[in-house]
Design an enzyme around this catalytic site. Structure first.
Site, PDB file in Angstrom:
ATOM      1  N   ASN A 105       2.118  32.557   9.323  1.00 34.54           N
ATOM      2  CA  ASN A 105       1.507  31.246   9.524  1.00 34.54           C
ATOM      3  C   ASN A 105      -0.009  31.325   9.714  1.00 34.54           C
ATOM      4  O   ASN A 105      -0.716  30.335   9.486  1.00 34.54           O
ATOM      5  CB  ASN A 105       2.142  30.553  10.730  1.00 34.54           C
ATOM      6  CG  ASN A 105       3.532  30.020  10.428  1.00 34.54           C
ATOM      7  OD1 ASN A 105       3.910  29.899   9.261  1.00 34.54           O
ATOM      8  ND2 ASN A 105       4.287  29.713  11.460  1.00 34.54           N
ATOM      9  N   SER A 153       5.872  -7.681   1.330  1.00 39.09           N
ATOM     10  CA  SER A 153       7.098  -6.880   1.374  1.00 39.09           C
ATOM     11  C   SER A 153       6.782  -5.463   0.903  1.00 39.09           C
ATOM     12  O   SER A 153       6.450  -5.264  -0.273  1.00 39.09           O
ATOM     13  CB  SER A 153       8.158  -7.519   0.461  1.00 39.09           C
ATOM     14  OG  SER A 153       9.344  -6.751   0.444  1.00 39.09           O
ATOM     15  N   GLU A 196       1.265 -13.251   2.244  1.00 34.52           N
ATOM     16  CA  GLU A 196       1.411 -13.274   3.702  1.00 34.52           C
ATOM     17  C   GLU A 196       0.187 -12.659   4.379  1.00 34.52           C
ATOM     18  O   GLU A 196      -0.241 -11.558   4.033  1.00 34.52           O
ATOM     19  CB  GLU A 196       2.672 -12.507   4.106  1.00 34.52           C
ATOM     20  CG  GLU A 196       2.920 -12.487   5.617  1.00 34.52           C
ATOM     21  CD  GLU A 196       4.196 -11.746   5.983  1.00 34.52           C
ATOM     22  OE1 GLU A 196       4.642 -11.850   7.144  1.00 34.52           O
ATOM     23  OE2 GLU A 196       4.753 -11.042   5.107  1.00 34.52           O
ATOM     24  N   CYS A 246       7.808 -14.518   3.823  1.00 37.92           N
ATOM     25  CA  CYS A 246       8.460 -13.212   3.710  1.00 37.92           C
ATOM     26  C   CYS A 246       9.895 -13.201   4.235  1.00 37.92           C
ATOM     27  O   CYS A 246      10.806 -13.659   3.580  1.00 37.92           O
ATOM     28  CB  CYS A 246       7.608 -12.140   4.398  1.00 37.92           C
ATOM     29  SG  CYS A 246       7.939 -10.461   3.778  1.00 37.92           S
ATOM     30  N   LYS A 302       6.028 -18.795  10.310  1.00 39.96           N
ATOM     31  CA  LYS A 302       7.119 -17.892   9.951  1.00 39.96           C
ATOM     32  C   LYS A 302       8.205 -17.972  11.014  1.00 39.96           C
ATOM     33  O   LYS A 302       7.944 -17.846  12.205  1.00 39.96           O
ATOM     34  CB  LYS A 302       6.590 -16.465   9.837  1.00 39.96           C
ATOM     35  CG  LYS A 302       7.598 -15.454   9.316  1.00 39.96           C
ATOM     36  CD  LYS A 302       6.919 -14.100   9.106  1.00 39.96           C
ATOM     37  CE  LYS A 302       7.853 -13.063   8.509  1.00 39.96           C
ATOM     38  NZ  LYS A 302       7.155 -11.776   8.250  1.00 39.96           N
TER      39      LYS A 302
END
Length: 578
Positions: free
Chosen positions: A403, A195, A41, A158, A117
């Protein structure tokens, strides 16, 4: 008919470099006598391009590059190239988006057509409706074989595969492209995909594809992008599934790969090729499957760091080594990703640092073969104390003073990063990021948060796996057995401020990834006071997470581009699901 799957690792925006990847793969496809090759893709521009698509000059450059690529590709090979496609001016004037997410069919030196798509995801990290118009027509084309038979190929991109109600039990979108292609009586379905990875997603994809192939009695070829792009990792794992739902070919996970598979005219189904020809790209010498979730996550993180460093133009990385499990784990990932010679660990002991922490950090560095430098921060602490004395006089020492130590360390690391051009890796885990057990402009400094989506208990689990896989204690045993501590004051341990990590991580999983209410989490056996404490900490820490470096995503719900929680809010999660 032989079909090639090119599982590529494109760089977002690198039109020339991505074209070269496609061309090299096409050469291998021709050598294997293929008639069709699939890319992934948006392979020409890389996925996700995000707001690069807002620039007309980039869109125009993409169109020019596609035309040049078409002329360079072998004429007899049909190639499906993932690319953007401009919409018509008339459609744009009617209110449609200006672009389509498309696959271009390239053959005989020309772009023969586009396939758009149809399903555009807008959940989690996806925001495709921001840029693209959904396609409205079925996508298929025919390839004529030497016998004269015309193979009808259905094209999906996809998300088009992820809406089969028979598998999911419901539909996310009104249409089902698979059903539409089945109604068109195509011979096979191909899918160009990008993906993103999350734990166990490869198994889910295979189950989904298997179900769809069986339901529609159609073979499916699935080509998935591989590589890291920003916070997202793409795991490849492309597949060829026959009509019966059997896996005919499975490409490598977490590495570029190339495979050839045959569509048989008689059976009208896929069958494997005994001898595969790979083009001259850095493909793995053999294919293997991760042996466990820990192994899978390790491979994903190594790939994510490797590509983030390379694609952002760095060659070396730097990180703070505390002797703790998190920095040890990140150092091991970095050494595996870019080579131990390119990793610099900085030890920054304070008067509160234990002797074993320094030794543990040095032992780790020796095991990994990375360089180290010791920069003590005691004098800097004294300077800050004197500078702040007029304001802090008469107050009790507490978190602010603690800190300062973290911020001194963060400043030193950033100075070294700036001086030598090294990428600073931050080492905080997901448990800490969730509840805000981290310091802005201190340990949160960095260009990439390597394990920001890895819970503390999982960090320990992967480190134990890593030692077993190496058949030696790569991560020193004392690192894995001593109580976790920030060592910002004498005798400090994490459990002074937090529930035990086994408890904390289960609550966080239920709250962050499962979206459970307080009542549901209590029903799982957790104490009300603990759940209330964790929920409040998660809600309050949003301003910190918003200022954190990008973190590599390995879960279904990460504190990254898919997490869109407001900072200023008044909310209760105690009554029902949210």
């Amino acid at each position: 008919m032989k079909i090639a799957i090119a599982q590529l690792n494109p760089t977002v925006g690198d039109l020339v470099g991505n074209s070269e990847l496609i061309l090299k793969a096409a050469q291998g496809a021709v050598e294997a006598d293929c008639q069709l090759m699939l890319t992934t893709e948006l392979a020409l521009i890389g996925y996700p391009p995000r707001d690069l698509l807002s620039y007309l000059s980039f869109i125009e450059a993409t169109a020019i590059q596609l035309h040049q690529l078409a002329q360079q590709l072998p004429c007899d090979l049909a190639v499906l190239v993932g690319v953007i496609q401009p919409n018509s001016k008339a459609a744009i004037q009617q209110g449609e988006k200006s672009l389509f997410n498309s696959a271009a069919l390239v053959q005989q030196g020309q772009v023969q057509g586009f396939f758009q798509k149809r399903l555009l995801p807008t959940y989690d990290v996806f925001d495709e409706d921001r840029y693209f118009e959904p396609g409205k027509t079925r996508n298929d084309f025919s390839l004529k074989l030497a016998s004269g038979f015309k193979v009808k190929v259905g094209v999906t991109i996809c998300e088009d595969l992820w809406n089969d109600e028979a598998f999911w039990g419901k539909r996310r979108y009104p249409c089902n492209p698979l059903q539409d292609l089945s109604d068109q009586e195509v011979n096979l379905i191909v899918n160009l995909s990008a993906s993103p990875y999350q734990v166990n997603k490869q198994k889910l994809r295979q189950q989904m594809l298997t179900s769809s192939a069986r339901r529609y009695q159609l073979p499916i070829l699935y080509s998935n992008q591989v590589g890291g792009n920003d916070d997202l990792i793409f795991d490849g794992g492309s597949l060829g599934i026959n009509r019966a739902g059997n896996v005919i070919t499975a490409l490598q996970a977490f590495a570029p790969d190339f495979a050839v598979i045959e569509w048989d005219e008689v059976d009208q189904d896929l069958k494997p090729i005994d001898a595969e020809i790979s083009p001259d790209i850095s493909f793995p010498p053999h294919r293997s499957t991760p042996e466990s979730e820990d192994h899978e996550i390790w491979l994903a993180l190594v790939l994510g760091v490797q590509d983030y460093v390379r694609k952002c133009g760095f060659s070396r990385v730097i990180l703070g080594l505390s002797g703790g499990v998190d920095s040890s784990f990140v150092a091991a990932i970095a050494a595996a990703a870019i080579g131990a010679e390119n990793v610099l660990g900085i030890l920054m002991p304070s008067p509160y640092s234990s002797d074993h922490s320094i030794k543990d950090a040095q032992d780790l560095a020796n095991n990994l073969g990375i360089q180290t430098q010791i920069l003590s921060i005691g004098d800097s602490m004294d300077t800050f104390e004197q500078t702040l004395l007029p304001l802090f006089a008469g107050t009790e020492s507490g978190v602010a003073e603690e800190n300062i130590q973290s911020r001194i360390r963060g400043t030193l690391l950033m100075a070294i990063s700036n001086k030598f051009g090294h990428l600073l890796l931050s080492t905080g885990n997901k448990s800490e990021m969730a509840v805000g057990y981290c310091t802005l402009y201190g340990d949160m400094n960095g260009g990439l948060a390597v394990i920001a989506d890895v819970p503390k208990t999982r960090v320990y689990s992967i480190c134990h796996w890593l030692n077993r896989s190496q058949h030696r204690p790569l991560i020193p045993e004392n690192v894995l057995t001593k109580p976790a501590s920030a060592e910002l004051k004498p005798g400090q341990v994490d459990q002074d401020s937090l529930p035990p990590y086994e408890v904390l991580d289960d609550i966080l999983y239920r709250l962050v990834e499962q979206h459970q209410s307080m009542a549901e989490i209590l029903a799982a056996g957790h104490e009300p006071e603990t759940v209330d404490q964790v929920m409040k900490l998660v809600m309050r820490a949003e301003f910190k997470r918003r200022q954190a470096p990008p973190g590599l995503k390995i879960s279904d719900r990460a504190f990254g581009t898919g997490w869109r929680m407001p900072i200023a809010k008044q909310v209760t999660l105690s009554s029902s699901k949210t």
